[in-house]
Design an enzyme around this catalytic site. Structure first.
Site, PDB file in Angstrom:
ATOM      1  N   TYR A 144      43.413 -37.126  91.208  1.00 21.90           N
ATOM      2  CA  TYR A 144      42.586 -35.925  91.325  1.00 21.90           C
ATOM      3  C   TYR A 144      40.813 -35.454  91.764  1.00 21.90           C
ATOM      4  CZ  TYR A 144      40.346 -31.273  88.959  1.00 21.90           C
ATOM      5  OH  TYR A 144      39.412 -30.285  89.733  1.00 21.90           O
ATOM      6  N   ASP A 239      37.473 -43.522  91.956  1.00 19.69           N
ATOM      7  CA  ASP A 239      36.860 -42.563  90.883  1.00 19.69           C
ATOM      8  C   ASP A 239      36.984 -42.503  89.666  1.00 19.69           C
ATOM      9  OD1 ASP A 239      36.616 -39.770  89.718  1.00 19.69           O
ATOM     10  OD2 ASP A 239      37.401 -38.576  90.956  1.00 19.69           O
ATOM     11  N   LYS A 267      33.325 -37.418  82.576  1.00 18.25           N
ATOM     12  CA  LYS A 267      33.499 -36.710  80.867  1.00 18.25           C
ATOM     13  C   LYS A 267      33.245 -37.857  80.127  1.00 18.25           C
ATOM     14  CE  LYS A 267      37.952 -35.671  83.053  1.00 18.25           C
ATOM     15  NZ  LYS A 267      38.212 -36.048  84.585  1.00 18.25           N
TER      16      LYS A 267
HETATM   17  C1  PLP Z   1      38.616 -34.630  85.896  1.00 17.97           C
HETATM   18  C2  PLP Z   1      38.628 -35.724  86.651  1.00 17.97           C
HETATM   19  C3  PLP Z   1      37.552 -35.277  87.997  1.00 17.97           C
HETATM   20  C4  PLP Z   1      36.759 -33.832  88.156  1.00 17.97           C
HETATM   21  O1  PLP Z   1      35.615 -33.853  86.682  1.00 17.97           O
HETATM   22  P1  PLP Z   1      35.622 -32.131  86.051  1.00 17.97           P
HETATM   23  O2  PLP Z   1      34.117 -32.229  85.380  1.00 17.97           O
HETATM   24  O3  PLP Z   1      36.207 -31.059  85.745  1.00 17.97           O
HETATM   25  O4  PLP Z   1      34.918 -31.370  86.820  1.00 17.97           O
HETATM   26  C5  PLP Z   1      37.747 -35.968  88.889  1.00 17.97           C
HETATM   27  N1  PLP Z   1      38.391 -37.423  89.518  1.00 17.97           N
HETATM   28  C6  PLP Z   1      38.697 -37.508  87.633  1.00 17.97           C
HETATM   29  C7  PLP Z   1      39.088 -39.235  87.878  1.00 17.97           C
HETATM   30  C8  PLP Z   1      38.998 -36.452  86.977  1.00 17.97           C
HETATM   31  O5  PLP Z   1      39.690 -37.090  85.887  1.00 17.97           O
END
Ligand code: PLP
Length: 430
Positions: A144, A239, A267
């Site tokens: 994701y 990511d 995060k």
């Molecule tokens: C949570 C997450 C996102 C998206 O971040 P948001 O702050 O929810 O937009 C993107 N990449 C990874 C790996 C994530 O865990």
């Protein structure tokens, strides 16, 4: 436990907010019951509006590595609030946070702040495309990367194939440049490179996947991925929105020797405030507006209150690197406890831990990719989740999420959670 007030609050929310929530997974659709409405957090605990207390393993889906209401973070936020909420002009706290990040990651010369992980990844992809002059990108099924259009592409058959949008409202024209590969399967990535007519701008990966459950990439696979990107002149993007400052102080990059060209963060970097970031080599970042032609902007980007929270949190982490060993040990203890509880009732379970991240599947074989993850017993998970919630243990409400340990998660909380797992598993398999 009584959930009367939460049930009423959910019904009320439902009338004015789609599904009653502002982010879909909060709705508890995949598990039993309705979501507790939270009144407050304190250290390792959450309290709902019915007065129930839970040991919190969600931690706002990752950001709260110091738990709720950490005194230092709280103090820096209050101090920042008193100076003004936002200026839309440069502040020194942005530079300070950027310097901390640059000094931590040798893959990052320059970093830009945004307000969410979604924005960070969306912007990194645009920059990779602008830098390489190519449109196609490769992502992995089950990873994701936020909900921007070209990344909202999930599993087809699991085979490497041109992506189909996984949400109505995303035009196929916007996802036709997104090629899907299988996690931990280098042949599937080679196939994407072979399929792409105009060339691949970037390969984006969660080097420790946390959004199909916890599924780490194998070292050999990452090495081959790096070599493949080099061979084709494609950028490799890690990511680390979730794994950054979670799997280790340097995220996955503290564990693997493979180096990406660009990194996305989120995060933990905001400690509970809305912050995302993307960074990389200065030659790449120089293509970003206003230094270069690739446009990217944000009214609230680098918000001073959010930056203050992130800076305090990051400095606390940096000043105590041994903390990850402690968090990791607690995560291991929890997972070993869950595993033994499952063994006791002859339920198959596989577990994994990376730093403060933990994951478990009700499954009898190792999970290396999304297809494997899909084979977990989701019905059993739903019952397990409910049983744990009723015993005061707040786990993510999907078997495809990662759990988190914070510095406020005590050994006593771990022991209580393991006891709850024994009781729950006994009850639901009886
Ligand atoms: C949570 C997450 C996102 C998206 O971040 P948001 O702050 O929810 O937009 C993107 N990449 C990874 C790996 C994530 O865990």
């Amino acid at each position: 436990m009584a959930y009367d007030k939460s049930i009423a609050a959910f019904e009320e929310a439902y009338r004015v907010i789609p599904g009653g929530v502002d982010s879909p997974v909060r709705a508890f659709s995949g598990v039993e019951g309705t979501p507790p409405f939270i009144e407050r957090g304190e250290g390792g605990y959450l309290y709902d509006i019915d007065g129930n207390r839970y040991i919190d393993y969600v931690q706002s889906w990752g950001p709260l590595i110091f738990g709720h209401c950490d005194a230092d973070i709280e103090a820096s936020v209050i101090e920042a609030v008193k100076k003004g909420l936002s200026f839309g002009a440069p502040t020194t706290v942005e530079t300070e946070l950027a310097e901390e990040i640059v000094s931590l990651f040798d893959t990052i010369d320059k970093v830009r702040f945004v307000s969410s992980g979604t924005e960070a990844v969306m912007s990194a992809i645009r920059l990779a495309r602008g830098f390489t002059g190519r449109d196609d990108i490769v992502k992995f099924t089950g990873c994701y990367h936020g909900h921007s259009d070209s990344l909202l592409v999930q599993a087809g058959s699991g085979a490497a194939t041109f992506g189909n949008p996984s949400s109505p409202g995303v035009p196929a024209d916007l996802t036709k440049h997104t090629l899907l590969a299988t996690y931990n399967d280098i042949e599937s990535v080679k196939q994407c490179f072979a399929d792409s007519k105009e060339g691949i701008a970037c390969v984006i990966i969660e080097p420790i996947a946390g959004n199909m459950g916890l599924v780490p990439a194998e070292e050999q696979f990452l090495k081959e991925l790096r070599a493949l990107c080099n061979e084709h002149g494609a950028l490799l993007i890690f990511d680390e929105v979730m794994s950054g400052f979670r799997a280790s102080l340097k995220g996955a990059q503290g564990i693997t020797t493979v180096k990406p060209d660009m990194v996305t963060l989120g995060k933990v970097i905001g400690a509970g405030m809305p912050v995302g970031a993307f960074g990389g080599a200065k030659e790449i970042m120089a293509h970003l507006s206003p230094e270069g032609p690739v446009y990217q902007a944000g009214t609230l980007s680098g918000n001073p209150v959010a930056m203050a929270a992130g800076l305090t949190s990051l400095r606390k982490l940096k000043s105590n690197p041994a903390l990850y060993v402690e968090l990791g040990n607690r995560a291991k203890k929890l997972m070993e406890g869950f595993k033994k509880a499952a063994d006791a009732v002859n339920v198959p379970m596989v577990t994994d831990v990376r730093g403060s991240m933990f994951g478990f599947f009700f499954s009898d074989k190792p999970v290396r990719n999304f297809a494997d993850a899909l084979e977990n017993d989701q019905k059993l998970f739903a019952k397990f989740h409910k049983g744990m919630l009723d015993r005061g243990v707040y786990l993510a409400c999907s078997s495809f999420e990662t759990g988190f340990i914070s510095t406020a998660t005590t050994d006593a909380m771990i022991e209580e959670s393991i006891k709850a797992a024994y009781e729950t598993l006994k009850e639901i398999t009886a």
